[in-house]
Every structure is written in C-alpha cells, then in structure tokens.
Enzyme design. Structure first.
Site, short mmCIF file in Angstrom:
data_model
loop_
_atom_site.label_atom_id
_atom_site.label_comp_id
_atom_site.label_asym_id
_atom_site.label_seq_id
_atom_site.Cartn_x
_atom_site.Cartn_y
_atom_site.Cartn_z
N THR A 109 0.81 -1.11 -0.06
CA THR A 109 -0.03 0.04 0.03
C THR A 109 0.85 1.08 0.10
OG1 THR A 109 -0.14 0.29 2.56
CG2 THR A 109 -1.81 -1.41 1.32
N GLY A 110 0.59 2.10 -0.62
CA GLY A 110 1.13 3.46 -0.71
C GLY A 110 2.65 3.16 -1.73
N GLY A 111 2.57 2.50 -2.77
CA GLY A 111 3.77 2.16 -3.38
C GLY A 111 4.04 2.96 -4.47
N SER A 118 5.82 5.98 -4.14
CA SER A 118 6.71 6.76 -4.04
C SER A 118 7.37 6.39 -2.68
CB SER A 118 6.08 8.42 -3.98
OG SER A 118 5.26 8.32 -2.78
N GLY A 119 8.64 7.13 -2.45
CA GLY A 119 9.13 6.94 -1.09
C GLY A 119 9.49 5.32 -0.94
N ILE A 120 9.42 5.20 0.35
CA ILE A 120 9.59 3.71 0.74
C ILE A 120 8.81 2.71 -0.09
CG2 ILE A 120 9.41 2.22 2.97
CD1 ILE A 120 10.26 4.81 4.59
N GLY A 121 7.47 2.78 -0.17
CA GLY A 121 6.80 1.83 -0.87
C GLY A 121 7.37 1.64 -2.30
N TYR A 136 0.72 12.03 15.38
CA TYR A 136 1.51 11.37 14.16
C TYR A 136 2.20 10.18 15.11
CZ TYR A 136 5.00 9.44 11.10
OH TYR A 136 5.67 8.54 10.66
#
Length: 247
Positions: A12-14, A16-19, A148
């Site tokens: 999930t959330g793939g 950009s960034g870490i994903g 957060y």
C-alpha cells in the site's frame, strides 16, 4: 536472486518513497507486485516504471480496500506478502493541531492499517508475511508530533497483537520503524526548501551515524522479514532503521 519467484506481494502506498523502493526490491527478486496509492497519475507512472500491477486505493476508505481485495483475489490469487506502508504526517504543536489533521492521520495511519489487515485476512496464504510501516517517532517524545507519533504507536501495538492472533496460521507480522529518511513525504510538510534544509541539518545532528536514511534501507529490511528462508522465526519484532537515533 529470485527469492520471491511465484510470490504475490501487495504494497500500500507504493507509488513513491519507501513503498516505491520496496516494490522495486521485491520485483528485482522475482515477485509479482501490486502497488496502491490515491494519486492516480503518480500511481500510473510508478506502475509503468516498475512494471507492476496497481490499484487506485485510499487507505482510509474501507470500500476501496474491499475493492482492492476483490481485485487481487479475482485476478491474481492469494497474497504471500502484505506491506501496509501507506501513511501521512503533519507536524504541528498541540495548540495548533487541527481536527482535520488529527482525523486524517488517525484515519490513514491507524484505522486504515487496521482494516487493511482485517480485510486481507481471507486472501493471505498460510505462512504469509505481513509488515507494517511504523515510525522511529514511537520511541521518541518529539515536539510537534503528538498525533503522528500516537497513530504510529497504535500501529506498532496492533502489529504485535496481530502477530499472536495469526501465529496459528504461521503468518508472521513484523514492524519496520524508520527514522529520518529522505523521501518525497518530506516535501509535503508545508515547509519551504530553506526551512526543510534547516530541519534536516538539525535532525542529522541527533543521529549517531550522522546521516539520513534512504528508502532502500527500509526496502531491504522488509524483503528480509518477508523471506521465510531467512526470517521464519521472527514475528512481532519492531526494527528501528534510524541510524541509532532512538538510542
């Protein structure tokens, strides 16, 4: 090395960034990969660059999670690795944290993570690996991060309980908790470049290894924790990838 050949990985959330880095890592090891995101153009672009499947999904929208699970089950089959990575962050003092920011962080980071796992349970293979993205902030009492940090602490505790509940199915559940990592998310904090640069310098001064991490640092740990040949006796663990910042 094709350690994940014939394995289905969902991130999930793939887009950009870490994903994104994690999708690239699993793809390089032979996996069939599905990424999600809520920004259609960015998701389409990432899918093309990585040569992976994709499904537009907002993690706080439960009906969209249902649609994601149905799509995967109908088109690709059972899931071997689930990386619940999507998240959002706003950093403001207690006195200035809005209800909108509060609700967004809790809905995406905690509620979304909880129901993503719940709804994926029927399509996870026995012996699957689940990894949650938490945060190095869970070990700190950092100013301006109350909501957060609390939402990510909830994710970490959820993962440990899930590790116990899912053990009879040999499903391992672990946590990765990155410290300061140079990702696209940092440009979304509502700060200009000068302020961001000053913030990075100040953060690095608190890291024993005197540098920021990169998304690939986390991606390699997620892949390790998902490889039954390497980590079959690891579950309920929380792995801080923070250059020693939490020490």
């Amino acid at each position: 090395m094709e350690n994940f050949k014939d394995k289905l990985v969902v991130i999930t959330g793939g887009n950009s960034g870490i994903g994104y880095a994690t999708a690239k890592e699993f793809k390089s090891q032979g996996a069939t990969v599905v990424i999600t995101g809520k920004r259609e153009n960015a998701l389409d672009q990432a899918s093309k660059e990585l040569d992976v499947y994709h499904k537009l999904t907002d993690q706080r929208n439960l009906s969209q999670i249902d649609d994601l699970v149905a799509y995967i089950n109908d088109s690709l089959g059972k899931v071997d690795v689930l990386f619940i990575n999507a998240g959002v962050a706003f950093f403001t003092p207690l006195a200035y944290t809005s209800e909108e920011h509060f609700d967004t962080m809790v809905d995406v980071n905690f509620k979304g993570s909880f129901f993503t796992l719940q709804k994926f349970l029927p399509v996870l293979n026995d012996g699957a690996s689940v990894v949650f993205l938490s945060s190095g902030n869970t070990a700190l009492a950092m100013e301006n991060s109350a909501v957060y940090s609390a939402s990510k602490s909830a994710v970490s505790h959820l993962a440990k309980i899930a590790a116990k509940e899912l053990a009879p199915r040999k499903i391992r559940v672990n946590i990765v908790s990155p410290g300061p990592t140079d990702t696209e998310m940092q440009t979304k904090f509502g700060m200009d470049q000068q302020v961001l640069s000053a913030m990075k310098t100040q953060i690095i001064s608190q890291v024993p290894l005197a540098k920021m991490g990169v998304p690939q640092d986390v991606a390699k740990m997620v892949a390790y924790l998902s490889d039954n040949a390497k980590s079959s006796f690891i579950t309920g663990g929380d792995f801080f990838i923070d250059g020693g910042m939490a020490l």
